[in-house]
Design a protein around this motif. Structure first.
Motif, short mmCIF file in Angstrom:
data_model
loop_
_atom_site.label_atom_id
_atom_site.label_comp_id
_atom_site.label_asym_id
_atom_site.label_seq_id
_atom_site.Cartn_x
_atom_site.Cartn_y
_atom_site.Cartn_z
N GLU A 215 0.85 -1.20 0.00
CA GLU A 215 0.00 0.00 0.00
C GLU A 215 0.89 1.25 0.00
O GLU A 215 1.98 1.24 0.57
CB GLU A 215 -0.90 0.00 1.23
CG GLU A 215 -1.98 -1.06 1.16
CD GLU A 215 -3.09 -0.85 2.17
OE1 GLU A 215 -4.24 -1.11 1.83
OE2 GLU A 215 -2.79 -0.42 3.32
N TRP A 216 0.37 2.30 -0.62
CA TRP A 216 1.08 3.57 -0.59
C TRP A 216 0.07 4.70 -0.64
O TRP A 216 -1.02 4.57 -1.21
CB TRP A 216 2.09 3.69 -1.73
CG TRP A 216 1.55 3.51 -3.11
CD1 TRP A 216 1.15 4.48 -3.97
CD2 TRP A 216 1.37 2.26 -3.81
NE1 TRP A 216 0.73 3.92 -5.15
CE2 TRP A 216 0.85 2.56 -5.08
CE3 TRP A 216 1.58 0.93 -3.48
CZ2 TRP A 216 0.54 1.58 -6.03
CZ3 TRP A 216 1.28 -0.05 -4.40
CH2 TRP A 216 0.77 0.28 -5.66
N LEU A 217 0.44 5.79 0.01
CA LEU A 217 -0.40 6.99 0.01
C LEU A 217 0.40 8.11 -0.64
O LEU A 217 1.55 8.35 -0.26
CB LEU A 217 -0.73 7.38 1.46
CG LEU A 217 -1.97 6.73 2.06
CD1 LEU A 217 -2.02 6.95 3.56
CD2 LEU A 217 -3.24 7.28 1.41
N GLY A 218 -0.22 8.77 -1.62
CA GLY A 218 0.49 9.83 -2.33
C GLY A 218 -0.04 11.20 -1.94
O GLY A 218 -1.25 11.39 -1.81
N SER B 242 -2.25 6.80 -5.22
CA SER B 242 -2.31 6.01 -3.98
C SER B 242 -2.91 4.64 -4.25
O SER B 242 -3.71 4.48 -5.18
CB SER B 242 -3.21 6.71 -2.94
OG SER B 242 -2.75 8.00 -2.66
N TRP C 226 -4.61 2.16 -1.44
CA TRP C 226 -4.82 2.15 0.01
C TRP C 226 -6.22 1.68 0.32
O TRP C 226 -7.18 2.09 -0.35
CB TRP C 226 -4.60 3.57 0.53
CG TRP C 226 -4.53 3.75 2.00
CD1 TRP C 226 -3.68 3.12 2.87
CD2 TRP C 226 -5.32 4.65 2.79
NE1 TRP C 226 -3.89 3.58 4.14
CE2 TRP C 226 -4.89 4.52 4.12
CE3 TRP C 226 -6.33 5.56 2.50
CZ2 TRP C 226 -5.43 5.26 5.16
CZ3 TRP C 226 -6.88 6.31 3.53
CH2 TRP C 226 -6.43 6.15 4.85
#
Ligand code: SF4
Length: 383
Positions: free
Chosen positions: A262-265, A272, A274
């Protein structure tokens, strides 16, 4: 270390898009603009508010700042952005990458990055040759690369990377070999080599459409082969089609992305993945700020991630990595079934010499890596 395969919840990475460049390179398809008066302050206010509106739900192990060029930010702006990320995350990440363009590297900026805990600096060299840089529309000169590199080494980052581009217009094979040799001479921990792609709406694409530059697929394949052989010989192990590292220096943030963690931009145009969704922030500073000022983040291209989508994407991105993928393990991880057509495809690709390790651990052969894009399409067509 927990990996995307074993961790539950999966590892989280925080990405920050710094959308400013002083000029536009001829091949650039990223969202970036020349900062107008006041834009940088509005951007910093925006990221702080965005982090407050959508904070990470657990401490992220990796940060990655890209763009644009994060290095256009002055030392105090870098410090403000870094403090906002550290505050929101509640802990320092174990890997923190910042991409820098050679012309923006200054000693005071590097000192701030080091003090904040940045561990990894990736320098966008593209080429050491002035005429190749000019053909790419890059604004830096070779001497700025060497100056930037000296300062980066002097600052003492744990992990350093150089980015190069090959198959640039007019770049002869010998020039590319010279670029690779020069990169190795500088002894970074990591090297990324990208084949130039001509994306629509870029200055180079327009030249292609007018017949002023051309694409030569056979030449590109020859350059790929030569690059992989040379870097391996020089102690840089390939771990993904475009990425090579000395032992222990692979980019963990990118590995987690390719493994569908997971990644949040944060910042305009940042993407993202998420909580079961994939989405992108508006690729425009004003539009992105509008949502933030209204207290309701604008999210575009929202896709609900089904187990099948995650499985298919993990296979496609996983196959680009030299470690390969274990389809059965991924199917269990995402709770999805492997389609019968995928098994048939695996057998066929192995017979054609493009894949090995079927059925347990699929790895592209050298020939397979050269055709990774076509294989990705074939994998996606199995559903
Ligand atoms: S420095 Fe990077 S983001 Fe900026 S114009 Fe060049 S390629 Fe695009």
């Amino acid at each position: 270390m927990e990996t995307a395969e074993t961790a539950d919840p999966p590892p989280l990475g925080l990405y920050c898009h710094v959308p400013f460049c002083v000029s536009t390179c001829d091949f650039c398809a990223f969202y970036q603009e020349k900062p107008r008066r006041g834009d940088i302050l509005r951007y910093l206010d925006g990221v702080e508010r965005e982090l407050a509106l959508c904070p990470p739900d657990r401490a992220a192990g990796t940060f990655f700042w890209g763009g644009g060029t994060p290095g256009v930010l002055a030392p105090e702006a870098l410090r403000r952005l870094g403090s906002a990320f550290l505050r929101a995350n509640g802990a320092a990440p174990f890997e923190w990458t910042v991409e820098l363009a050679p012309a923006t590297v200054k000693r005071d900026r590097l000192a701030v990055l080091r003090e904040m805990g940045v561990t990894r600096v990736s320098l966008g060299v593209q080429s050491f040759d002035a005429s190749t840089l000019a053909a790419l529309g890059r604004q830096h000169l070779p001497r700025q690369i060497y100056q930037a590199w000296d300062w980066i080494r002097e600052a003492g980052f744990k992990n350093t990377s150089l980015d190069l581009i090959f198959a640039a217009p007019g770049q002869e094979e010998s020039r590319w070999h010279a670029d690779l040799a020069e990169a190795v001479r500088l002894a970074p921990d990591h090297i990324s080599t990208y084949c130039l792609t001509l994306e629509e709406d870029t200055a180079l694409f327009i030249k292609l459409a007018k017949g002023r530059v051309r694409v030569d697929a056979d030449n590109e394949a020859a350059l790929y082969r030569a690059t992989w052989a040379f870097l391996e010989e020089q102690g840089y192990a390939q771990y993904e089609i475009s990425n090579f590292a000395r032992a222990g220096h692979a980019c963990v943030h990118n590995l987690n992305t390719w493994r569908m963690a997971e990644w949040l931009g944060y910042g305009p145009a940042a993407a993202s993945q998420w909580r079961g969704q994939r989405f992108q922030n508006p690729a425009n500073l004003d539009r992105w700020l509008k949502g933030i000022e209204a207290g309701a983040l604008l999210r575009e291209q929202v896709v609900a991630l089904s187990p099948e989508t995650l499985l298919a994407d993990a296979l496609v991105f996983g196959l680009r990595m030299n470690a390969g993928v274990e389809p059965e393990v991924l199917a269990r991880r995402f709770g999805a079934r492997l389609p019968a057509a995928l098994r048939t495809l695996g057998i066929r690709l192995e017979e054609e010499g493009l894949l090995s390790g079927v059925p347990e651990c699929w790895r592209l052969t050298l020939e397979g890596r050269l055709r990774a894009d076509a294989i990705a399409v074939a994998v996606l067509e199995c559903w």
